[in-house]
Design an enzyme around this catalytic site. Structure first.
Site, PDB file in Angstrom:
ATOM      1  N   GLU A 143      -5.931 -10.468  -2.298  1.00 12.15           N
ATOM      2  CA  GLU A 143      -6.664 -10.461  -1.165  1.00 12.15           C
ATOM      3  C   GLU A 143      -8.073 -10.214  -1.105  1.00 12.15           C
ATOM      4  O   GLU A 143      -8.984  -9.365  -0.962  1.00 12.15           O
ATOM      5  CB  GLU A 143      -5.953  -9.330  -0.223  1.00 12.15           C
ATOM      6  CG  GLU A 143      -4.762  -9.381   0.063  1.00 12.15           C
ATOM      7  CD  GLU A 143      -4.401  -8.241   1.113  1.00 12.15           C
ATOM      8  OE1 GLU A 143      -5.115  -7.497   1.665  1.00 12.15           O
ATOM      9  OE2 GLU A 143      -3.314  -8.016   1.324  1.00 12.15           O
ATOM     10  N   GLU A 188       0.861  -1.364   0.013  1.00 12.57           N
ATOM     11  CA  GLU A 188      -0.419  -0.044  -0.147  1.00 12.57           C
ATOM     12  C   GLU A 188       0.946   1.330   0.096  1.00 12.57           C
ATOM     13  O   GLU A 188       0.743   2.060   0.743  1.00 12.57           O
ATOM     14  CB  GLU A 188      -0.961   0.134   1.006  1.00 12.57           C
ATOM     15  CG  GLU A 188      -1.797  -1.323   1.165  1.00 12.57           C
ATOM     16  CD  GLU A 188      -2.733  -1.376   2.336  1.00 12.57           C
ATOM     17  OE1 GLU A 188      -2.737  -0.618   3.352  1.00 12.57           O
ATOM     18  OE2 GLU A 188      -3.739  -2.216   2.274  1.00 12.57           O
TER      19      GLU A 188
END
Length: 563
Positions: free
Chosen positions: A432, A327
């Site tokens: 994910e 991220e």
């Protein structure tokens, strides 16, 4: 029927800025005058822009929106949209100055819907590729928006093509047949080599080739019911939810504890699961252990280098990939403290430590949310190139990790985004996958996402983010606390079964008069069992590998089975 793959674009066309735009996809689809060959016919002003129809020296016509004062001042066309259709969208865009993001937006009766964005440039044409679905049917106004309200915006070769859900699924199935399956010819003979017609051929898949799996956490180590549920599925790969992260392995400075990750890794080995290393560094300041915040930049730099070397050296050869930076588009903890090259340095050291496997940049909302400006496909690729530009990083094994945390999936946009990312030539995984809990749509949305991911030819693996926790899963569980499937778990089981991951035998049929049977099977490891009325004893199962065919392989591979 129109094909979603009938007009392929090369990586050059998708990622480069061209002197002349390509023709409109699908001949423009629902768009009137898509090539601007008829002046401004079909087009009008949105906001207060001044529109002109212009031609380049080579005769290419386009629309120029100038004298803009607001981000939305641009060219517009009214279109009729329906809720039960999936729309692909594309356009070629140019600006007079700067390098602003330009978005294609539809004003509908229920609000504004973005279809996609692109970073536009002056002097050349960039392709804006996206898609949309609608909550309400009715008339909508297409327009183009950029925050740089002083730049002129040029648009050409616009396309809006609707597909029914049936057409979309048909395209998915066609692609799966092409990229996830292979044709095999099974020949059954007796011990003398004589062909045996009317032999019944059954197969049982031992393992899928495609790495489809589910995340786990340490709860599985002490819960036999959880282990039994998980082990009974044909999962090929897993990711540890938290146990390998820095805050889990070094909560106190200088005191590392890998016991939980070690135990999960041993569990994975016992169940023949490949493991993704997740994650080395997480750029979100919320998830940094407290002692990091008290370090000087020099001390933090040393700690980061130690972390990279420690975790990657320890598990080298035991994982198939690393999420090196997590991220780093939405957050910049390490860049803020160590400088703008923090990501580049991390990948450089990671490659030196364990550079034989893919090194992922793992990010969310790149395919999930068209309205998130932080992680668009263009922003993702820009960051990836920035990391590659760091000294020594030109040839490292970069890879694209798409977290895929969906709320309401926009499947056409998901596909367009993966297309854009795939043009860079790096491995792509959905790392994910989950869908936020809501009314009845959660399970059906999950199926949409998994089908789209599995059918995309450039997606190389999928991990569902459904690790069970007695206190509640992250966002999506597959079972209840008694390990009875929820609707989401039923979706996963059904798709595993459909894609060849069932452990139940599958009868393919009978051999022909020459002892042959041709079948199309998902890539995988199979046992083949033959039953023939003229042979007293049953043949022992024989192993068969169904692998992707080479581009030059015109005929199905032949597998000879002797009974």
């Amino acid at each position: 029927m129109l094909s979603l793959f009938s007009l392929p674009l090369s990586p050059f066309e998708l990622l480069q800025c061209l002197e002349t735009p390509q023709k409109a996809q699908y001949n423009g689809g629902s768009i009137v005058n898509p090539e601007l060959n008829d002046g401004l016919a079909g087009w009008s002003t949105f906001g207060n822009a001044k529109l002109e129809h212009r031609e380049s020296p080579n005769g290419n016509g386009f629309i120029l929106a100038q004298s803009r004062a607001q981000p939305f001042d641009s060219v517009s066309q009214k279109v009729e949209l329906k809720t039960n259709l999936l729309y692909t969208f594309s356009a070629w865009v140019q600006v007079s100055q700067g390098n602003p993001s330009v978005a294609a937006v539809f004003k509908t009766s229920s609000g504004y819907v973005e279809a996609g964005t692109v970073i536009a440039k002056p002097g050349c044409w960039s392709m804006l590729k996206g898609g949309l679905t609608l909550e309400t049917s009715g008339e909508a106004s297409l327009f183009f928006q950029t925050q740089n309200s002083t730049a002129d915006v040029m648009v050409d070769s616009i396309s809006l093509q609707p597909f029914t859900p049936e057409e979309w699924k048909s395209h998915q199935d066609q692609t799966m047949d092409k990229v996830r399956k292979a044709k095999v010819r099974i020949q059954v003979v007796d011990k003398l080599g004589n062909s045996l017609p009317k032999a019944t051929v059954s197969v049982q898949q031992n393992a899928l080739t495609f790495p489809l799996g589910c995340a786990i956490n340490k709860n599985i180590l002490t819960n036999a019911a959880y282990e039994k549920w998980f082990a009974s599925r044909a999962f090929r790969v897993t990711t540890f939810e938290d146990e390998m992260k820095w805050y889990s392995t070094e909560p106190t400075r200088g005191h590392e504890d890998y016991s939980a990750a070690d135990a999960l890794l041993e569990f994975a080995k016992q169940h023949k699961l490949a493991v993704r290393g997740h994650n080395v560094l997480w750029d979100d300041p919320t998830y940094q252990q407290g002692w990091l915040n008290s370090l000087t930049p020099q001390q933090l730099s040393v700690a980061v280098d130690n972390r990279i070397h420690s975790v990657m050296s320890k598990y080298k050869g035991q994982v198939i990939a690393w999420d090196v930076m997590n991220e780093n588009l939405h957050f910049s903890y390490f860049e803020t403290k160590l400088g703008p090259n923090a990501s580049g340095h991390a990948y450089n050291l990671a490659s030196t430590t364990d550079g034989t496997i893919p090194l992922f940049m793992n990010e969310y909302n790149t395919i999930e949310e068209v309205t998130d400006p932080m992680s668009t496909p263009a922003k993702y690729l820009h960051k990836l190139r920035e990391i590659q530009a760091y000294s020594g990083n030109a040839d490292i094994k970069m890879a694209i990790g798409l977290e895929s945390h969906f709320v309401t999936p926009n499947i056409p946009y998901m596909r367009a985004s993966i297309d854009i990312l795939a043009a860079a030539g790096f491995p792509i995984w959905l790392t994910e996958v989950d869908v936020k809990q809501g009314p009845k749509q959660q399970a059906s949305y999950l199926e949409e996402v998994l089908r789209e991911g599995f059918s995309h030819p450039e997606v190389e693996g999928i991990v569902v983010w459904g690790a069970w926790n007695p206190k509640g899963c992250y966002r999506m569980c597959l079972t209840d606390n008694n390990f009875n499937n929820l609707a989401t778990g039923d979706v996963v089981d059904r798709l595993l079964h459909e894609w060849g991951g069932s452990k139940e035998p599958l009868v393919l049929g009978e051999t022909d008069e020459n002892g042959f049977l041709e079948a199309s099977l998902f890539h995988g490891d199979y046992n083949v069992t033959i039953v023939h009325p003229g042979v007293n004893s049953l043949a022992l199962p024989q192993r068969m590998i169904v692998a992707p065919v080479t581009p030059t392989q015109a005929q199905p591979s032949v597998v000879k089975v002797t009974i």
